[in-house]
Design a protein around this motif. Structure first.
Motif, PDB file in Angstrom:
ATOM      1  N   UNK A 160       0.569 -19.381  11.597  1.00 47.41           N
ATOM      2  CA  UNK A 160       0.742 -20.142  12.838  1.00 47.41           C
ATOM      3  C   UNK A 160      -0.459 -21.048  13.089  1.00 47.41           C
ATOM      4  N   UNK A 161      -1.662 -20.521  12.881  1.00 44.58           N
ATOM      5  CA  UNK A 161      -2.873 -21.328  13.091  1.00 44.58           C
ATOM      6  C   UNK A 161      -2.936 -22.489  12.098  1.00 44.58           C
ATOM      7  N   UNK A 162      -2.535 -22.248  10.873  1.00 49.29           N
ATOM      8  CA  UNK A 162      -2.521 -23.310   9.876  1.00 49.29           C
ATOM      9  C   UNK A 162      -1.547 -24.402  10.287  1.00 49.29           C
ATOM     10  N   UNK A 163      -0.356 -24.006  10.749  1.00 49.09           N
ATOM     11  CA  UNK A 163       0.629 -24.986  11.222  1.00 49.09           C
ATOM     12  C   UNK A 163       0.093 -25.763  12.420  1.00 49.09           C
ATOM     13  N   UNK A 164      -0.539 -25.055  13.350  1.00 50.56           N
ATOM     14  CA  UNK A 164      -1.102 -25.726  14.526  1.00 50.56           C
ATOM     15  C   UNK A 164      -2.200 -26.699  14.125  1.00 50.56           C
ATOM     16  N   UNK A 192      -1.683 -10.341  10.875  1.00 49.93           N
ATOM     17  CA  UNK A 192      -2.753 -11.272  10.538  1.00 49.93           C
ATOM     18  C   UNK A 192      -2.190 -12.441   9.729  1.00 49.93           C
ATOM     19  N   UNK A 193      -1.313 -12.164   8.789  1.00 53.66           N
ATOM     20  CA  UNK A 193      -0.709 -13.223   7.980  1.00 53.66           C
ATOM     21  C   UNK A 193       0.113 -14.158   8.865  1.00 53.66           C
ATOM     22  N   UNK A 194       0.883 -13.598   9.787  1.00 53.15           N
ATOM     23  CA  UNK A 194       1.695 -14.415  10.699  1.00 53.15           C
ATOM     24  C   UNK A 194       0.796 -15.307  11.540  1.00 53.15           C
ATOM     25  N   UNK A 195      -0.263 -14.747  12.103  1.00 50.41           N
ATOM     26  CA  UNK A 195      -1.174 -15.534  12.941  1.00 50.41           C
ATOM     27  C   UNK A 195      -1.889 -16.613  12.132  1.00 50.41           C
ATOM     28  N   UNK A 196      -2.276 -16.296  10.914  1.00 47.67           N
ATOM     29  CA  UNK A 196      -2.920 -17.297  10.062  1.00 47.67           C
ATOM     30  C   UNK A 196      -1.970 -18.453   9.776  1.00 47.67           C
TER      31      UNK A 196
END
Length: 144
Positions: A63-67, A57-61
């Motif tokens: 990544x989404x923040x970077x995107x 979840x932390x990794x996906x968050x």
């Protein structure tokens, strides 16, 4: 006295009854220990699963923040480019309007260009501006 012997006989535990109870207690204790071990293993598995899930979840968050940041930057770049295009188009329109004004052709559409070539017009600005649009001319003709 026979009654006394028969009463005392059932109260004395037999050796064969004690062994199965003792083995059953041992089996239950063993089974209990196995179940406790399985519960501990399941608790550990659950804890590991939660930890892995939290990591994902932390990794996906992240990544989404970077995107999201990248998308915001790209949208801002597009806005800037569109604004530059608008400014360029406005400048070109202003230049064309100024050129037409210098030539005395302001407010004329493509159909009106033929009127400018008309020999009845002597080329003065005042007379060029006095010429009506085709719509106005048609309305005047209809009134007659």
């Amino acid at each position: 006295m026979a009654n006394v012997e028969s009463d005392s006989t059932p109260s004395v535990p037999k050796k064969e009854n004690i062994t199965p109870v003792g083995s059953k207690i041992a089996e239950l204790n063993e089974s209990r220990a196995e179940l406790l071990n399985r519960i501990q293993g399941l608790k550990q598995d659950l804890q590991n699963w939660r930890s892995k899930l939290d990591t994902q979840v932390k990794i996906y968050r992240d990544e989404l923040t970077d995107m999201k940041k990248t998308l915001s930057v790209e949208v801002e770049q597009l806005r800037s480019e569109f604004q530059e295009l608008r400014n360029t188009l406005q400048q070109q329109q202003d230049d064309v309007s100024a050129s037409l004004r210098n030539l005395g052709l302001q407010d004329f559409s493509g159909d009106d260009k033929e009127r400018i070539d008309d020999p009845n017009i002597n080329g003065k600005d005042e007379e060029v501006h006095a010429i009506g649009t085709p719509v106005e001319d048609n309305a005047k003709a209809d009134d007659k």
